[in-house]
Design a protein around this motif. Structure first.
Motif, PDB file in Angstrom:
ATOM      1  N   GLU A  63       0.833  -1.205   0.000  1.00 49.01           N
ATOM      2  CA  GLU A  63       0.000   0.000   0.000  1.00 49.01           C
ATOM      3  C   GLU A  63       0.869   1.258   0.000  1.00 49.01           C
ATOM      4  OE1 GLU A  63      -2.975  -0.451  -0.634  1.00 49.01           O
ATOM      5  OE2 GLU A  63      -3.162  -2.549  -0.098  1.00 49.01           O
ATOM      6  N   ALA A 104       0.560   0.917  -3.937  1.00 47.12           N
ATOM      7  CA  ALA A 104      -0.826   0.904  -4.414  1.00 47.12           C
ATOM      8  C   ALA A 104      -1.700   1.946  -3.732  1.00 47.12           C
ATOM      9  CB  ALA A 104      -1.427  -0.481  -4.206  1.00 47.12           C
ATOM     10  N   ALA A 111      -3.472   0.307  -7.750  1.00 49.64           N
ATOM     11  CA  ALA A 111      -3.024  -1.081  -7.682  1.00 49.64           C
ATOM     12  C   ALA A 111      -2.990  -1.716  -9.071  1.00 49.64           C
ATOM     13  CB  ALA A 111      -3.943  -1.881  -6.763  1.00 49.64           C
ATOM     14  N   CYS A 114       0.050  -0.483 -10.770  1.00 51.49           N
ATOM     15  CA  CYS A 114       1.233  -1.188 -10.266  1.00 51.49           C
ATOM     16  C   CYS A 114       1.376  -2.555 -10.929  1.00 51.49           C
ATOM     17  CB  CYS A 114       1.135  -1.362  -8.752  1.00 51.49           C
ATOM     18  SG  CYS A 114       1.530   0.093  -7.758  1.00 51.49           S
ATOM     19  N   PRO A 131      -2.456  -7.843   0.660  1.00 55.11           N
ATOM     20  CA  PRO A 131      -2.862  -6.652  -0.106  1.00 55.11           C
ATOM     21  C   PRO A 131      -4.319  -6.275   0.109  1.00 55.11           C
ATOM     22  CG  PRO A 131      -1.646  -8.206  -1.489  1.00 55.11           C
ATOM     23  CD  PRO A 131      -1.998  -8.929  -0.220  1.00 55.11           C
ATOM     24  N   GLU A 133      -5.875  -4.384  -1.895  1.00 57.77           N
ATOM     25  CA  GLU A 133      -6.452  -4.331  -3.250  1.00 57.77           C
ATOM     26  C   GLU A 133      -6.046  -5.574  -4.035  1.00 57.77           C
ATOM     27  OE1 GLU A 133      -8.570  -2.077  -3.772  1.00 57.77           O
ATOM     28  OE2 GLU A 133      -8.122  -0.873  -1.993  1.00 57.77           O
ATOM     29  N   LEU A 137      -4.881  -6.605  -8.314  1.00 60.72           N
ATOM     30  CA  LEU A 137      -3.624  -7.211  -8.740  1.00 60.72           C
ATOM     31  C   LEU A 137      -3.883  -8.509  -9.506  1.00 60.72           C
ATOM     32  CD1 LEU A 137      -1.499  -6.765  -5.472  1.00 60.72           C
ATOM     33  CD2 LEU A 137      -1.823  -5.156  -7.358  1.00 60.72           C
TER      34      LEU A 137
END
Length: 418
Positions: A63, A104, A111, A114, A131, A133, A137
């Motif tokens: 994050e 992110a 995210a 990324c 994570p 998010e 991903l």
């Protein structure tokens, strides 16, 4: 057919557990005052074994830091693990590891960006903590064939998408509580859950299934968030022990009511219930509360001494604590698994295959818990690589000690026969 439907219901409830976990992760952006300066101890690092082969790029997505969160020690911990591996473990199969990090910022669009950066950079794998998010991903990395290796990931896509590896069991706290209740002979466990669907759903369904399989009595009391005085709900519950699930403010109110009305009752809680110094309004603070956690951060543990030495040499100012560990453990765990499987040409394909076929490997900072990503650890998801967990004792201020591994029987997750 009925058994298949039951499995789907269990998986759906487990996904709610992931939603709760993700929401609580987003609210925990520091170590609650528990982080410490690492101790330099070159001897703990072992015998040097430098990587001399061509570099391999490993991504790491955290994050990061914004106006509301700061998890940058996760990135420092991951980079420290890679640097240690480069100097002492021969990198990955002799190849020097270069870490490409991305923040992110707890935003799905960031995210996604990324993840796209990682695909464009052709990283051999992406590593992450827990994570917030995760699905953003997975949406990018899974179709692209990029392995995603995280400390814990229990969202729907995290549990079901190909190429995702959750090195710890993010649903273990139910099984730890049930195993403890069975071993201690507790007959009436009352789960005190924050009253939101993402918590109540899995607390009733996953918790009920696991406690039932353990042969332990179990009921759930849902209490709305923001309830300052939980005495009526707690005093009316027929319990010989309690299991508390929520964020730290919710848990503080629950602990206060429990210790006021039933001071001798054993209390079990998830680790996000505890914050250093947060128990000042609780009678005798957090003293004696049993806490489910994924890592053993006792300063005297061998893994902790190594982690502290690694951070002191390579951590770029990172503190020893939960944040840096969430980057350090999955990065080093992946490296150890691939080296145990003798992967000598690390790329997306060989890392993917290497993680799936690696032998049982000890997960860093657990002092003995093994992970193996062969899809056979617990029946709810092939993406979870370990079943076991850790329970510790909290002192008055919320510091944890007396860490113990809890061996979890995968049968606790078994769905009922039709």
């Amino acid at each position: 057919m009925h058994k298949s439907n039951a499995r789907r219901r269990l998986l759906a409830a487990t996904l709610l557990t992931g939603a709760l976990t993700a929401s609580l992760v987003g609210c925990s952006s520091d170590d609650g005052g528990s982080a410490a300066e690492p101790s330099a101890n070159e001897a703990a690092l072992g015998t040097p074994n430098k990587a001399t082969g061509t570099p391999v790029t490993i991504g790491f997505i955290s994050e990061g830091k914004s106006q509301t969160i700061d998890t940058t020690d996760e990135i420092r911990g991951a980079k420290a693990a890679a640097a240690y591996a480069n100097d002492y473990l021969g990198g990955i199969g002799g190849h020097r590891i270069e870490v490409k990090s991305c923040e992110a910022l707890a935003q799905p669009a960031v995210a996604t960006d990324c993840a796209n950066q990682m695909v464009q950079a052709k990283v051999a794998a992406v590593v992450g903590p827990t994570p917030g998010e995760l699905d953003s991903l997975v949406d990018v990395l899974s179709p692209a064939g990029v392995p995603l290796i995280v400390h814990s990931g229990t969202t729907q896509k995290g549990l079901s998408s190909p190429g995702v590896f959750s090195l710890t069991n993010g649903t273990a706290y139910f099984a730890i509580a049930a195993t403890t209740a069975k071993d201690k002979g507790y007959k009436k466990t009352v789960a005190v859950s924050i009253g939101v669907p993402a918590a109540l759903g899995p607390t009733k369904q996953v918790g009920g299934l696991i406690f039932g399989n353990a042969g332990a009595g179990y009921t759930v009391v849902g209490i709305p968030p923001g309830t300052a005085d939980m005495t009526p709900q707690i005093s009316s519950a027929d319990a010989d022990n309690y299991f508390v699930l929520g964020n730290d403010s919710f848990c503080t109110s629950a602990f206060k009511a429990i210790k006021t009305t039933k001071p001798d009752a054993p209390v079990f809680a998830i680790d996000r219930c505890i914050s250093i110094g947060g128990g000042s309004s609780i009678p005798n603070g957090y003293n004696g509360i049993n806490v489910a956690t994924a890592l053993n951060l006792s300063p005297d543990a061998p893994d902790s001494k190594l982690n502290s030495a690694v951070l002191a040499k390579y951590g770029d100012g990172a503190k020893f604590g939960a944040l840096s560990s969430a980057g350090y453990a999955p990065m080093l765990g992946m490296i150890k698994a691939l080296n145990a499987n003798k992967v000598t040409d690390p790329n997306q394909q060989t890392v993917m295959a290497g993680m799936k076929t690696a032998p049982p490997t000890e997960y860093p900072l657990t002092n003995g818990i093994m992970f193996q990503c062969n899809g056979k650890q617990i029946p709810i998801s092939a993406n979870i690589c370990s079943a076991d967990g850790i329970v510790a004792k909290a002192n008055k201020e919320g510091e944890l000690s007396d860490y113990k591994q809890v061996t979890i029987d995968p049968k606790l997750y078994a769905t009922p026969s039709p």
